[in-house]
Write a protein that holds these residues in place. Structure first.
Motif, short mmCIF file in Angstrom:
data_model
loop_
_atom_site.label_atom_id
_atom_site.label_comp_id
_atom_site.label_asym_id
_atom_site.label_seq_id
_atom_site.Cartn_x
_atom_site.Cartn_y
_atom_site.Cartn_z
N UNK A 119 -0.03 6.94 11.35
CA UNK A 119 1.06 7.41 10.49
C UNK A 119 2.39 6.98 11.08
N UNK A 120 3.30 6.56 10.22
CA UNK A 120 4.62 6.18 10.74
C UNK A 120 5.72 6.56 9.74
N UNK A 121 6.81 7.06 10.31
CA UNK A 121 8.04 7.28 9.55
C UNK A 121 8.99 6.14 9.87
N UNK B 169 -2.63 0.48 3.39
CA UNK B 169 -1.25 0.85 3.70
C UNK B 169 -0.79 1.69 2.53
N UNK B 170 -0.66 2.98 2.75
CA UNK B 170 -0.23 3.86 1.67
C UNK B 170 1.20 4.32 1.90
N UNK B 171 2.09 4.01 0.94
CA UNK B 171 3.45 4.55 1.00
C UNK B 171 3.36 5.97 0.44
N UNK B 172 3.39 6.96 1.33
CA UNK B 172 3.22 8.34 0.85
C UNK B 172 4.55 8.97 0.50
N UNK B 173 5.65 8.35 0.95
CA UNK B 173 6.94 8.92 0.60
C UNK B 173 8.08 7.93 0.75
N UNK B 174 9.07 8.08 -0.11
CA UNK B 174 10.33 7.32 -0.02
C UNK B 174 11.45 8.32 -0.14
N UNK C 127 1.06 6.10 5.64
CA UNK C 127 -0.18 6.29 6.41
C UNK C 127 -1.05 5.05 6.23
N UNK C 128 -1.33 4.44 7.36
CA UNK C 128 -2.32 3.37 7.38
C UNK C 128 -3.69 4.02 7.54
N UNK C 129 -4.67 3.55 6.78
CA UNK C 129 -6.05 3.98 6.99
C UNK C 129 -6.78 2.84 7.69
N UNK C 130 -7.47 3.17 8.74
CA UNK C 130 -8.07 2.14 9.60
C UNK C 130 -9.59 2.16 9.51
N UNK C 131 -10.18 1.01 9.72
CA UNK C 131 -11.64 0.91 9.77
C UNK C 131 -12.02 0.28 11.10
N UNK D 234 -0.57 13.31 2.93
CA UNK D 234 -1.41 12.13 2.83
C UNK D 234 -1.84 11.93 1.39
N UNK D 235 -0.92 11.47 0.60
CA UNK D 235 -1.20 11.34 -0.82
C UNK D 235 -0.58 10.07 -1.38
N UNK D 236 -1.26 9.50 -2.37
CA UNK D 236 -0.66 8.46 -3.19
C UNK D 236 0.23 9.20 -4.18
N UNK D 237 1.56 8.96 -4.15
CA UNK D 237 2.44 9.74 -5.03
C UNK D 237 2.15 9.46 -6.51
N UNK D 238 2.44 10.45 -7.34
CA UNK D 238 2.23 10.29 -8.78
C UNK D 238 3.31 9.40 -9.40
N UNK D 239 4.50 9.41 -8.81
CA UNK D 239 5.54 8.52 -9.32
C UNK D 239 6.54 8.20 -8.23
N UNK D 240 7.32 7.18 -8.48
CA UNK D 240 8.37 6.78 -7.55
C UNK D 240 9.62 6.51 -8.36
N UNK D 241 10.75 7.01 -7.87
CA UNK D 241 12.00 6.87 -8.62
C UNK D 241 13.04 6.13 -7.81
N UNK D 242 13.81 5.35 -8.52
CA UNK D 242 15.00 4.76 -7.91
C UNK D 242 16.17 5.07 -8.84
N UNK D 243 17.28 5.43 -8.23
CA UNK D 243 18.50 5.64 -8.99
C UNK D 243 19.45 4.51 -8.64
#
Lengths: 520, 520
Positions: free
Chosen positions: A251-253, A348-353, A375-379, B364-373
């Motif tokens: 996981x990385x911020x 490579x999952x972008x979980x937040x912006x 969060x990167x998911x690794x195998x 740890x989630x794939x977001x439902x949406x992403x917004x840009x202003x």
């Protein structure tokens, strides 16, 4: 298991006395099928009543007194079934219950894991008290009517009844199933085919922070030849499943810096560097729209699938079409490649912006910083350390100066592209060989006994700490879930479908009586 | 003017009696310089006292009774100076004060605009009551000591004193300066060289929602030959400035859709489409790291600079190096191209990003949406409609299905790439020709009178509704600010540097007495 439930309803109606049917199922039956139907018919209400007493003890993380009580009650339930028990704890945190019951002959030792703590509840969202279990004769959303747990039960099948309450599924269900399986075995005066060890913890939903120290301190006592991690739900097709691995995690911020305060976008827009635009550009060079990771060398450490893994993949029922419909998706990544294959690859999952504001809060400003949480998911054989190195090398190569702490003013003034990378501890990926004796014995015993083709997954997509057990105790680990996939785990109205309890009892009874015969 | 203050301190100390010096300044002096010094020396405390009374009336947006009182007081202050006044209102919103004072000879008509409402205050952040003005003999952060507004003032220069309170700068300062200028003219029994009309509104900080209807309803009465919009701060060099234009704006909220609910990133990561990754990719194709907009044809409508505009650009003092240091920036976009040039080009500013969660809230989630202003800043001859068309065409060309309302489930299931675009109303860009008679007369009169080279900006970077006035009233508009750039506009401890008030009075006196002589 921290696992999100899927709500796909694939109505596979099963009766108590008959096994699930599958065209490709092995054509054998368990020698105790008839005895088990009799046990269930006569004892099912007693099983639910004993389970009810365990469920009635609150178990939210942080409620130390209640968690302690759970451990004490479980200890007594085990002692009543001839287990030698111990209570282990690290500092004054919720204890681990250890139980051991030896069989009379020399035999292999099987270690089982479950947990008694549950997710916090928001009672306003529940239709009944989370810790006063309620039994309905169908799912609540389908108009299920209440059945008194202790009152007389109506005649007929109970498989589609649902027991509502916190941890009915996650993760007291395996505890209840195991206890009932032992009662069945006792009622027939059968022998265990394995030595049995149990480890039942109370901090799983908090990330098991004290478990590593406890495992390390007691690894001699926990020594076993194979381990079953009992948590999570069965397959969405309602077929029982075995999970041989889990993806790891890194996981990385990421924080990209712009001006040291938000600047008016009219007066400084397209002069002051925009950190949100810089971050978007960087992310777009790390991962494409189809989920492919563009960081050079990222797939180098990925271990190819074995022939057996490849074969089991083909045997897993596909739920992709239903899942896409359920989740409102016209497509899935990698040109609709099957979910079962995708979770065997790194992600490579972008979980937040986060940057500035959007919507009604949007301000006409160049944001001071922009953040992405990934969060990167690794195998296998990827490691969090290896991924960290690859990612930071790549980002440096993109012209960014990488820091790990908040940059001071001279650093800001020195580097045009500045990014802070904050890494979490990460998890190693796990993958137990499906060809070793333990794996074959568990699969074979269950398939023969249940008369069903098990769903065998080389790996789940999520990150369960299988490596914590396999590395500390040097034991092969397989995950064996009990609960229905539509159990509303972690949410309000968590519930257990009784058919899953009945099959869970049966699976444990089969394993305890027969596993040792196949396990060389 | 919604304008962020810069805190660069360029200490250009000016005394009351001498004009600011500049090597390139015109070598003329105002014929009333001496008279004005006498007026100031004898009347400055009276000016501040009258201003104090106006500042003491609360004026936060939403405080309707107080805003009404502001309008009434301003009306009386104008009537006392021989203005015919009217109160205009749309519904029961804060009124517009209209004032008219004709000169005796046939003359051009000048329309002046200011506003009496102020930004909301957070009193906990203020060092004094926002509506009990406090006078300090230096900026508060430099240890300024309080001077009693009504008590005896110490002898000496007052130019660096600061008057603290809401709207001392934004935007009651021009009102106070104009009133004092009229008093000076009256004290010398001088004639106005122009007919004067005033429009002073009370909803500017709320976006002037009712002003268009009022202008439309009264455009005959507001007819004028030129208009000065008096708001905002002077140049960071403390030189007075004229602003001939403003960038327009097109605001859009972009929402990219993923699954219809957040999905566990372990179980569905790199299968479920990640809307944050899709959005990042899209943004990176719309704008590069250096601020260049990559949308085809986006620069086609940009009007090239005229020779005069190009010349004035060269004359504007550059503050880039200081600004970069002040804002902690090692660089600025377009390879450190000067700010003054950059704001004459269109901009794509990502003012906000939002998807899932970051930091300690990250899931740890794939977001439902992403917004840009995003706020686009436009320059002549771009229009919000044209930009909207170009942007949506581009995004459609990138494989997205563009909707303007929240998509329903069938729409989600039909389109792999789905984006919602919500556009704000936008502003047209404004640019008043610097060569027309009004522009030359204002520049020339002030430069001659103030004995200083004015900073003449072809356009500010921000978006002031100049077009609302120029289009509705068919009048050329120039922005003439009074306040110091470091006035903490919109924030706590808003303040006016007295030297800016003294120069503001002087600028109005010069314009009122001399403008008509040059304006053909």
């Amino acid at each position: 298991m921290k696992r999100q439930t899927s709500a796909i309803l694939i109505a596979v109606l099963m009766t108590v006395s008959s096994s699930p049917n599958d065209a490709s199922a092995p054509n054998k039956t368990w020698h105790l099928d008839l005895a088990y139907s009799v046990f269930l018919r006569t004892q099912q209400q007693a099983v639910v009543k004993e389970f009810n007493a365990l469920l009635a003890i609150p178990n939210a993380a942080g409620d130390l007194a209640a968690l302690e009580q759970n451990a004490r009650v479980i200890e007594r339930l085990l002692q009543r079934r001839e287990f030698a028990t111990q209570i282990w704890r690290d500092h004054s945190r919720p204890p681990v219950v250890f139980g051991e019951r030896k069989t009379r002959r020399p035999a292999r030792t099987l270690l089982l894991y479950a947990h008694y703590d549950g997710q916090p509840v928001d009672v306003r969202q529940w239709h009944s008290d989370p810790w006063k279990p309620m039994l309905l004769d169908a799912p609540r959303e389908e108009g299920g009517r209440e059945i008194p747990i202790s009152g007389p039960w109506p005649a007929g099948q109970t498989g589609e009844w649902r027991l509502y309450g916190r941890s009915t599924a996650d993760d007291k269900a395996p505890i209840a199933a195991l206890l009932a399986a032992l009662d069945f075995i006792e009622s027939r005066r059968l022998q265990l085919s394995v030595n049995l060890k149990l480890i039942i913890e109370g901090e799983e939903e908090a990330g098991s922070p004290h478990l590593p120290a406890i495992l390390e301190a007691h690894k001699e006592q926990l020594a076993a030849d194979g381990m079953l991690l009992c948590d999570g739900p069965v397959h969405q097709s309602r077929r029982p499943q075995l999970l041989f691995g889990a993806r790891g995690m890194a996981e990385v911020e990421m924080t990209v810096y712009g001006p040291n305060r938000p600047l008016h976008s009219g007066h400084y827009g397209n002069w002051a560097p925009n950190p949100a635009a810089l971050l978007a550009g960087l992310l777009s060079r790390m991962r494409d729209a189809e989920g492919k990771i563009l960081i050079p060398g990222f797939y180098d450490d990925v271990r190819p699938l074995s022939a057996t893994e490849r074969q089991t993949l083909a045997d897993i029922p596909s739920a992709d079409v239903e899942l896409r419909r359920e989740y409102g998706l016209a497509w899935s990544e990698a040109e609709n490649a099957p979910l079962n294959e995708r979770i065997l690859l790194p992600a490579l999952n972008v979980r937040g912006l986060e940057a500035g504001h959007t919507g009604s809060l949007a301000e006409n400003a160049v944001p001071a910083e922009a953040r992405a949480s990934i969060d990167f998911r690794l195998v296998p054989e990827q490691t969090p350390e290896g991924v960290r190195r690859q990612v930071e090398d790549f980002i440096s190569g993109q012209g960014f100066h990488v820091v790990h702490d908040p940059p001071d003013e001279p650093t800001r003034l020195a580097y045009p592209r500045l990014i802070r990378m904050q890494w979490g501890p990460g998890y190693l990926p796990a993958r137990t060989d499906m060809e070793i004796s333990f794996s074959r014995a568990v699969s074979g015993t269950l398939e023969n006994g249940m008369n069903v083709k098990m769903v065998r997954q080389p790996s789940v997509g999520g990150s369960i700490p299988m490596r914590l057990f396999s590395d500390t105790l040097n034991v092969p680990v397989i995950c064996l879930p009990i609960a229905n996939h539509d159990n509303r785990q972690h949410g309000p109205d968590e519930n257990l479908r009784l058919q899953n309890l009945w099959e869970g009892i049966r699976m444990f009874a089969i394993l305890l009586t027969d596993l040792g015969k196949q396990w060389r």
